[in-house]
Motif scaffolding. Structure first.
Motif, short mmCIF file in Angstrom:
data_model
loop_
_atom_site.label_atom_id
_atom_site.label_comp_id
_atom_site.label_asym_id
_atom_site.label_seq_id
_atom_site.Cartn_x
_atom_site.Cartn_y
_atom_site.Cartn_z
N ASN A 16 -47.28 37.25 7.26
CA ASN A 16 -48.29 36.75 8.19
C ASN A 16 -49.05 35.59 7.54
OD1 ASN A 16 -48.14 38.60 10.57
ND2 ASN A 16 -48.32 40.07 8.90
N SER A 17 -48.28 34.62 7.07
CA SER A 17 -48.86 33.46 6.39
C SER A 17 -48.21 32.17 6.87
CB SER A 17 -48.68 33.58 4.87
OG SER A 17 -49.38 34.67 4.36
N TYR A 18 -48.90 31.09 6.56
CA TYR A 18 -48.39 29.75 6.80
C TYR A 18 -48.33 29.01 5.48
CZ TYR A 18 -50.11 30.31 11.68
OH TYR A 18 -50.37 30.73 12.95
N PHE A 19 -47.43 28.04 5.41
CA PHE A 19 -47.44 27.06 4.33
C PHE A 19 -47.96 25.76 4.91
CE2 PHE A 19 -43.78 29.03 1.71
CZ PHE A 19 -44.66 29.61 0.82
N LEU A 20 -49.08 25.25 4.39
CA LEU A 20 -49.53 23.90 4.73
C LEU A 20 -48.66 22.96 3.92
CD1 LEU A 20 -51.79 22.01 6.03
CD2 LEU A 20 -52.80 22.05 3.73
N PHE A 21 -47.99 22.02 4.59
CA PHE A 21 -47.08 21.11 3.90
C PHE A 21 -47.40 19.64 4.15
CE2 PHE A 21 -45.30 21.78 8.07
CZ PHE A 21 -44.83 20.55 8.44
N SER A 22 -48.28 19.38 5.11
CA SER A 22 -48.63 18.00 5.45
C SER A 22 -50.12 17.93 5.71
CB SER A 22 -47.86 17.56 6.68
OG SER A 22 -48.27 16.27 7.10
N LEU A 23 -50.80 17.09 4.96
CA LEU A 23 -52.23 16.89 5.14
C LEU A 23 -52.46 15.44 5.53
CD1 LEU A 23 -54.97 18.31 4.92
CD2 LEU A 23 -55.07 17.55 2.54
N ASN A 24 -52.98 15.25 6.73
CA ASN A 24 -53.21 13.90 7.28
C ASN A 24 -51.92 13.07 7.25
OD1 ASN A 24 -55.97 14.52 7.68
ND2 ASN A 24 -56.37 14.01 5.54
N GLY A 25 -50.81 13.72 7.58
CA GLY A 25 -49.53 13.03 7.68
C GLY A 25 -48.81 12.77 6.38
N LYS A 26 -49.34 13.32 5.28
CA LYS A 26 -48.72 13.07 3.97
C LYS A 26 -48.38 14.38 3.26
CE LYS A 26 -51.01 8.64 3.27
NZ LYS A 26 -50.90 8.33 4.63
N PRO A 27 -47.30 14.38 2.46
CA PRO A 27 -46.97 15.57 1.67
C PRO A 27 -48.06 15.87 0.65
CG PRO A 27 -45.32 13.83 1.34
CD PRO A 27 -46.36 13.28 2.25
N LEU A 28 -48.15 17.12 0.22
CA LEU A 28 -49.16 17.54 -0.74
C LEU A 28 -48.67 17.28 -2.16
CD1 LEU A 28 -49.99 20.98 0.90
CD2 LEU A 28 -51.10 18.79 1.31
N LYS A 29 -48.93 16.10 -2.67
CA LYS A 29 -48.44 15.73 -4.00
C LYS A 29 -49.39 16.19 -5.10
CE LYS A 29 -45.63 11.91 -2.47
NZ LYS A 29 -45.34 10.50 -2.53
N GLU A 30 -50.68 16.16 -4.87
CA GLU A 30 -51.67 16.50 -5.90
C GLU A 30 -51.70 18.00 -6.20
OE1 GLU A 30 -53.50 14.13 -7.53
OE2 GLU A 30 -52.24 12.72 -6.44
N ASP A 31 -51.79 18.82 -5.17
CA ASP A 31 -51.94 20.27 -5.37
C ASP A 31 -50.95 21.06 -4.53
OD1 ASP A 31 -53.05 19.74 -2.92
OD2 ASP A 31 -55.01 20.59 -3.37
N GLY A 32 -49.76 20.53 -4.38
CA GLY A 32 -48.70 21.15 -3.58
C GLY A 32 -47.57 21.64 -4.44
N PRO A 33 -46.40 21.81 -3.88
CA PRO A 33 -45.94 21.19 -2.64
C PRO A 33 -46.46 21.86 -1.37
CG PRO A 33 -44.17 22.48 -3.61
CD PRO A 33 -45.32 22.53 -4.57
N VAL A 34 -46.97 23.10 -1.48
CA VAL A 34 -47.52 23.77 -0.30
C VAL A 34 -48.76 24.57 -0.70
CG1 VAL A 34 -45.33 23.95 0.96
CG2 VAL A 34 -45.99 25.79 -0.59
N HIS A 35 -49.59 24.84 0.33
CA HIS A 35 -50.72 25.76 0.21
C HIS A 35 -50.41 26.95 1.11
CE1 HIS A 35 -53.68 22.14 -0.44
NE2 HIS A 35 -52.73 22.20 -1.37
N LEU A 36 -50.80 28.15 0.69
CA LEU A 36 -50.57 29.35 1.49
C LEU A 36 -51.86 29.75 2.20
CD1 LEU A 36 -48.38 32.32 0.80
CD2 LEU A 36 -50.75 32.79 1.39
N TYR A 37 -51.78 29.88 3.53
CA TYR A 37 -52.88 30.34 4.37
C TYR A 37 -52.46 31.60 5.10
CZ TYR A 37 -55.21 25.78 3.99
OH TYR A 37 -55.85 24.66 3.53
N TYR A 38 -53.36 32.58 5.19
CA TYR A 38 -53.09 33.76 6.01
C TYR A 38 -53.31 33.39 7.47
CZ TYR A 38 -53.57 36.06 1.50
OH TYR A 38 -53.43 36.41 0.18
N THR A 39 -52.47 33.91 8.36
CA THR A 39 -52.56 33.55 9.78
C THR A 39 -53.87 33.98 10.41
OG1 THR A 39 -51.36 35.55 10.42
CG2 THR A 39 -50.06 33.52 10.18
#
Length: 163
Positions: free
Chosen positions: A122-145
């Motif tokens: 029951n989670s999401y991976f954030l993979f795009s922030l403002n249209g750009k890949p997460l290079k600084e603190d990625g490649p993904v962030h995990l969010y609970y739904t």
């Protein structure tokens, strides 16, 4: 920029978040935590059984994910400005987590985090922030739904190990 899912699974898989921007399953970050998205209809059990049988029988064949066939100029501009998440459940279903698994280890640059299989599904991976890949603190962030960690997601996710 890849995220392997390994451990107590039938199939170890490697996720490439850089291609998800063209995947129909992506969800706008602003809409991800609304009930409309979170409360999806349960699938028909017969359909699930058929998919499991087909996956087992044809597991050597390549199955393409749902991908936008054509993107209008407006949609392309929208993609390059918005933030998107991807539901993790589809990938976990493809990896086929063993029934005796109770938790998962999320490997990050900041240290490992252990969560339940239920929370992972029951989670999401954030993979795009403002249209750009997460290079600084990625490649993904995990969010609970349910949005419980919306202000403090698990960042720098580099691997998921099913225990």
């Amino acid at each position: 920029m890849i995220v392997p899912i390994t451990g107590n699974v039938t199939y170890s898989i490697t996720l490439d978040p850089t291609v998800w921007i063209f995947d129909d399953r992506k969800i706008l970050f602003e809409e991800a935590f609304t009930e409309k998205v979170s409360q999806k209809e349960p699938e028909d059990e017969l359909k699930k059984a058929a998919e499991r049988w087909g996956k087992e029988y044809y597991h050597h064949q390549h199955i393409d994910p749902p991908v936008n066939k054509s993107i209008s100029r407006f949609e392309g501009e929208k993609i390059l400005k918005n933030s998107y998440v991807m539901p993790i459940k589809n990938f976990l279903d493809n990896a086929e987590i063993h029934s005796d698994s109770k938790e998962a280890t999320i490997v990050t640059k900041d240290g490992d985090v252990t969560i339940s299989i239920h929370d992972l599904q029951n989670s999401y991976f954030l993979f795009s922030l403002n249209g750009k890949p997460l290079k600084e603190d990625g490649p993904v962030h995990l969010y609970y739904t349910n949005g419980s960690n919306k202000e403090d997601p698990i960042k720098n996710v580099s691997k998921v190990i099913i225990n």
